[in-house]
Motif scaffolding. Structure first.
Motif, PDB file in Angstrom:
ATOM      1  N   PRO A  71      -0.925   5.301  -3.928  1.00  0.00           N
ATOM      2  CA  PRO A  71      -0.652   5.090  -2.493  1.00  0.00           C
ATOM      3  C   PRO A  71      -0.663   3.587  -2.180  1.00  0.00           C
ATOM      4  O   PRO A  71      -1.502   2.867  -2.707  1.00  0.00           O
ATOM      5  CB  PRO A  71      -1.835   5.776  -1.802  1.00  0.00           C
ATOM      6  CG  PRO A  71      -2.496   6.613  -2.821  1.00  0.00           C
ATOM      7  CD  PRO A  71      -2.192   6.006  -4.152  1.00  0.00           C
ATOM      8  N   LEU A  72       0.261   3.156  -1.355  1.00  0.00           N
ATOM      9  CA  LEU A  72       0.292   1.747  -0.953  1.00  0.00           C
ATOM     10  C   LEU A  72      -0.368   1.641   0.407  1.00  0.00           C
ATOM     11  O   LEU A  72       0.251   1.893   1.434  1.00  0.00           O
ATOM     12  CB  LEU A  72       1.737   1.260  -0.879  1.00  0.00           C
ATOM     13  CG  LEU A  72       2.375   0.716  -2.152  1.00  0.00           C
ATOM     14  CD1 LEU A  72       3.818   0.346  -1.921  1.00  0.00           C
ATOM     15  CD2 LEU A  72       1.617  -0.478  -2.699  1.00  0.00           C
ATOM     16  N   MET A  73      -1.634   1.322   0.426  1.00  0.00           N
ATOM     17  CA  MET A  73      -2.357   1.181   1.695  1.00  0.00           C
ATOM     18  C   MET A  73      -3.511   0.179   1.516  1.00  0.00           C
ATOM     19  O   MET A  73      -4.075   0.082   0.421  1.00  0.00           O
ATOM     20  CB  MET A  73      -2.903   2.525   2.171  1.00  0.00           C
ATOM     21  CG  MET A  73      -3.813   3.212   1.175  1.00  0.00           C
ATOM     22  SD  MET A  73      -4.705   4.586   1.896  1.00  0.00           S
ATOM     23  CE  MET A  73      -3.399   5.661   2.359  1.00  0.00           C
ATOM     24  N   PRO A  74      -3.833  -0.564   2.576  1.00  0.00           N
ATOM     25  CA  PRO A  74      -4.867  -1.600   2.419  1.00  0.00           C
ATOM     26  C   PRO A  74      -6.232  -1.037   2.044  1.00  0.00           C
ATOM     27  O   PRO A  74      -7.010  -1.705   1.388  1.00  0.00           O
ATOM     28  CB  PRO A  74      -4.936  -2.254   3.808  1.00  0.00           C
ATOM     29  CG  PRO A  74      -3.765  -1.788   4.562  1.00  0.00           C
ATOM     30  CD  PRO A  74      -3.255  -0.554   3.929  1.00  0.00           C
ATOM     31  N   GLU A  75      -6.519   0.193   2.461  1.00  0.00           N
ATOM     32  CA  GLU A  75      -7.862   0.730   2.214  1.00  0.00           C
ATOM     33  C   GLU A  75      -7.990   1.394   0.847  1.00  0.00           C
ATOM     34  O   GLU A  75      -9.027   1.980   0.544  1.00  0.00           O
ATOM     35  CB  GLU A  75      -8.245   1.792   3.270  1.00  0.00           C
ATOM     36  CG  GLU A  75      -8.103   1.390   4.710  1.00  0.00           C
ATOM     37  CD  GLU A  75      -6.718   1.696   5.261  1.00  0.00           C
ATOM     38  OE1 GLU A  75      -5.814   2.074   4.477  1.00  0.00           O
ATOM     39  OE2 GLU A  75      -6.524   1.530   6.472  1.00  0.00           O
TER      40      GLU A  75
END
Lengths: 409, 294
Positions: free
Chosen positions: A366-370
């Motif tokens: 997944p491409l997400m900051p968290e």
């Protein structure tokens, strides 16, 4: 006395200016120590680049993968980012969120831009290219072809084979399992994707919704892994103590029948010239579910604060030339990312064929900051399951609830 | 004249001390002040202050059950490690204080764990604990001491004690050397007098050695407590706080929040809590030490 003072001032000024000039031409590149990549490669690259560009002082900062994210973040948070850095592409949004990344395209030569396979440009966010692919490859299955006649296509078949070949009395275990927390949640991803699942619900606009590791696919994947470890005991004992390199070492030393890994394992097996026969096959999947595996891409990014962006561009041109890329790709065991090497005879081996064959159905992180925190939460719950502290359902319910709370759902 | 000289000396002292004071302000007090400030703010991923949240970060921590577990574990970790280091250190110091053949070699050997860097020692122990290729389990099995020893770093309790032992192993030499220095400062006449009185070895230890070593004991255990509570290297290298966070202590938890999750606010709050705990311990020790002196 006066003379001495003048000489001292001149010397101080000389050193001050020369250090400024030195710092201005210093190019710092954070470099990942991929499995299989030798330290000599980085040393030779450094020497060859400095010979071609004597006015640039290239400093390669080698860092093991497991510590890479934290060390890079420490540099960035401390206001001392490198000029270029290899990153897991999944960290890109986190770095973009911090506002420290430079769009890389304008610093690349036309030749280099045209030489990269567009399908691998995962470092493009909202039409802007931030990361150039460094390595990209799907994960696959390694098995002992001297013991296993036909590689399993499904995880259920893999279990049947495992039950036959497992021989813990003689320190031979059927399936290797990474259980110690690692920077990547790869092991669970293999079983999750093979069960038709994913970490998050994908919303119609392409964004990520709630965490879905507690759905049937997610819990089923963990339950199967847990059965391998605790019910059938076909993995090495004490899986929660094993990191990726340790599981690889077990396979290389002939103590494992099957491991699920990346192209770099093939390089290591060749480097060690192991005395047994081994082969590769596509990642297994669960019965009735489509075959799917994990595709991992790493990118190289440029930092906004860099004072030597042009020099960084020159380094990229140099590193992406066939001579250096071929050697790099061979060592890290990933298929080439440059078009000019796509048909090179070296990459016609089975390991590359299987990796390329799996690309259409493969899924990425997944491409997400968290994501680093989500990764950690899921890992902790998987470990708790292996230790018998939680059932697979409880573990994944807890993980999903914590991740949703973290992301504000 | 005299007053003038004092004033001049004070001026010189002021200018001489100024760089040191400036250094302390910039490199010691400012970071402490900034961390305290940060603990009351929401921060961005670079650690910059974004908005004031009051006690929000502290509330977030106090509501997490694992935070209390980690506090308790940090205290148990420190108490056990310091107690064992002190006991072993004292025994080794007493042994090295007696006259025997090869004493110089023994003294040099004792220093080795302390002279090697902690990360390198931890990595050596990681290999020693390895289930497949490690020396420990191989020795235990070969000598028939333990037929099925655990995979040390795989399960919560063995992993905790395996980490603890490495911390103890690295810390014993310091205690031994400090105690040895303390023992050598005790006048031999006192032991001679005790001998004349017919005191037993235990009586000499109880009524001569221990009272005269108490100052050194207090300072050494205080330092050891502060270092052990903040020992990051051993746990980070051996288990990274795992399995399932079972070896996390406050300092590794702070690291996770700050540099893995980039949540500097809660990390700063934990650092402040650590500071308060250690300050309280130091005050208790200092009061005991000075009461004894007076």
């Amino acid at each position: 006395m006066k003379k001495l003072l003048v000489v001292s001032v001149v010397l101080v000024l000389f050193f001050a200016f020369s250090s400024v000039a030195w710092a201005q031409n210093q190019l710092r590149v954070m470099w990942a120590e991929y499995d299989g990549l030798t330290p000599e490669y980085a040393e030779n690259l450094e020497k060859a680049f400095e010979k071609a560009y004597p006015d640039i002082d290239l400093v390669i900062i080698s860092t093991p993968w497991n510590e890479f994210h934290d060390r890079l973040i420490t540099y960035v948070a401390g206001g001392q980012p490198p000029d270029l850095s290899v990153i897991g592409t999944r960290w890109l949004l986190e770095l973009l969120d911090m506002g420290v990344i430079e769009p890389i395209e304008k610093w690349l030569s036309e030749d280099l831009k045209n030489n990269i396979d567009p399908a691998l440009l995962e470092g493009k966010v909202r039409g802007v290219l931030y990361g150039l692919p460094v390595a990209a490859g799907t994960r696959l299955m390694y098995y002992r072809s001297d013991i296993i006649d036909k590689p399993p296509e499904t995880f259920e078949e893999m279990l049947q084979i495992a039950l036959k070949i497992n021989d813990p009395e003689n320190k031979f275990y059927a399936v290797g399992m990474i259980g110690q927390k690692y920077v990547e949640l790869t092991e669970y991803a293999y079983y999750l994707f093979g069960n038709g699942g994913y970490f998050f619900e994908i919303l119609p606009d392409g964004s990520y919704g709630k965490c879905t590791v507690n759905d049937e696919a997610g819990v089923g994947a963990l339950a199967f892994m847990n059965d391998l470890v605790n019910k059938y005991k076909v993995t090495q004992p004490g899986v929660t103590a094993y990191k990726r390199d340790e599981v690889q070492n077990l396979f290389i030393s002939g103590n494992l029948g099957i491991i699920l890994s990346g192209g770099f394992t093939a390089t290591l097996l060749e480097q060690h010239n192991v005395p047994f026969k081994w082969d590769v096959a596509p990642m297994p999947h669960f019965e009735g579910k489509p075959q799917s595996t994990l595709i991992v891409t790493d990118s190289i990014v440029m930092f906004k604060d860099s004072k030597v962006k042009e020099a960084a561009g020159k380094f990229l041109d140099f590193f992406y030339s066939d001579e250096w890329r071929l050697e790099f790709d061979k060592l890290v065991g990933f298929p080439p990312v440059t078009k000019s090497l796509a048909n090179h005879p070296y990459f016609q081996k089975p390991v590359y064929k299987v990796m390329i064959q799996q690309i259409p159905n493969a899924k990425g992180w997944p491409l997400m900051p968290e994501w680093p925190e989500c990764n950690d939460i899921i890992w902790s719950n998987i470990e708790a399951t292996f230790l018998g502290q939680k059932t697979p359902q409880q573990a994944m319910d807890d993980a999903a609830a914590e991740i949703d709370a973290l992301r504000g759902f | 004249m005299f007053r003038k000289m004092i004033a001049r000396e004070a001026k010189i002292a002021f200018w001489c001390l100024l760089p040191a004071v400036a250094f302390l302000m910039v490199f010691m007090f400012y970071p402490i002040f900034y961390v305290i400030l940060m603990s009351f703010f929401k921060t961005n991923r670079l650690g910059n202050l974004v908005s004031y949240t009051g006690l929000g970060n502290y509330r977030f921590l106090f509501r997490r059950p694992e935070f209390w577990t980690i506090i308790l574990r940090s205290c148990v970790w420190t108490a056990l490690a310091v107690a064992v280091k002190t006991a072993f250190g004292l025994v080794i110091a007493l042994s090295l204080n007696t006259d025997f053949w090869g004493r110089k070699v023994a003294r040099s050997l004792v220093v080795i764990p302390w002279a090697s860097s902690v990360p390198i020692s931890a990595m050596l122990w990681q290999w020693t604990y390895n289930n497949d290729f490690g020396l420990l389990n191989h020795t235990l099995k070969t000598l028939g001491i333990w037929k099925n020893p655990p995979v040390w770093l795989a399960y919560p309790k063995p992993a905790f004690f395996a980490n603890l032992w490495v911390d103890i192993w690295c810390g014993i030499p310091f205690m031994a050397l400090v105690f040895l220095a303390g023992l050598q400062a005790i006048p031999t006449e006192l032991y001679e007098a005790a001998d004349i009185d017919g005191a037993s070895s235990f009586a000499k230890f109880r009524f001569v050695t221990l009272p005269l070593l108490s100052g050194v004991l207090t300072v050494a255990t205080l330092l050891s407590t502060l270092w052990t509570f903040n020992d990051f290297n051993v746990i980070y290298i051996l288990t990274k706080g795992g399995p399932a966070n079972s070896t996390d202590i406050l300092i590794t938890y702070i690291y996770k929040y700050a540099f893995q999750y980039l949540r500097f606010g809660p990390a700063a709050s934990m650092a402040v809590i650590t500071f308060i705990i250690l300050l309280a311990v130091s005050i208790i020790y200092a009061r005991a030490y000075f009461r004894e002196r007076s």
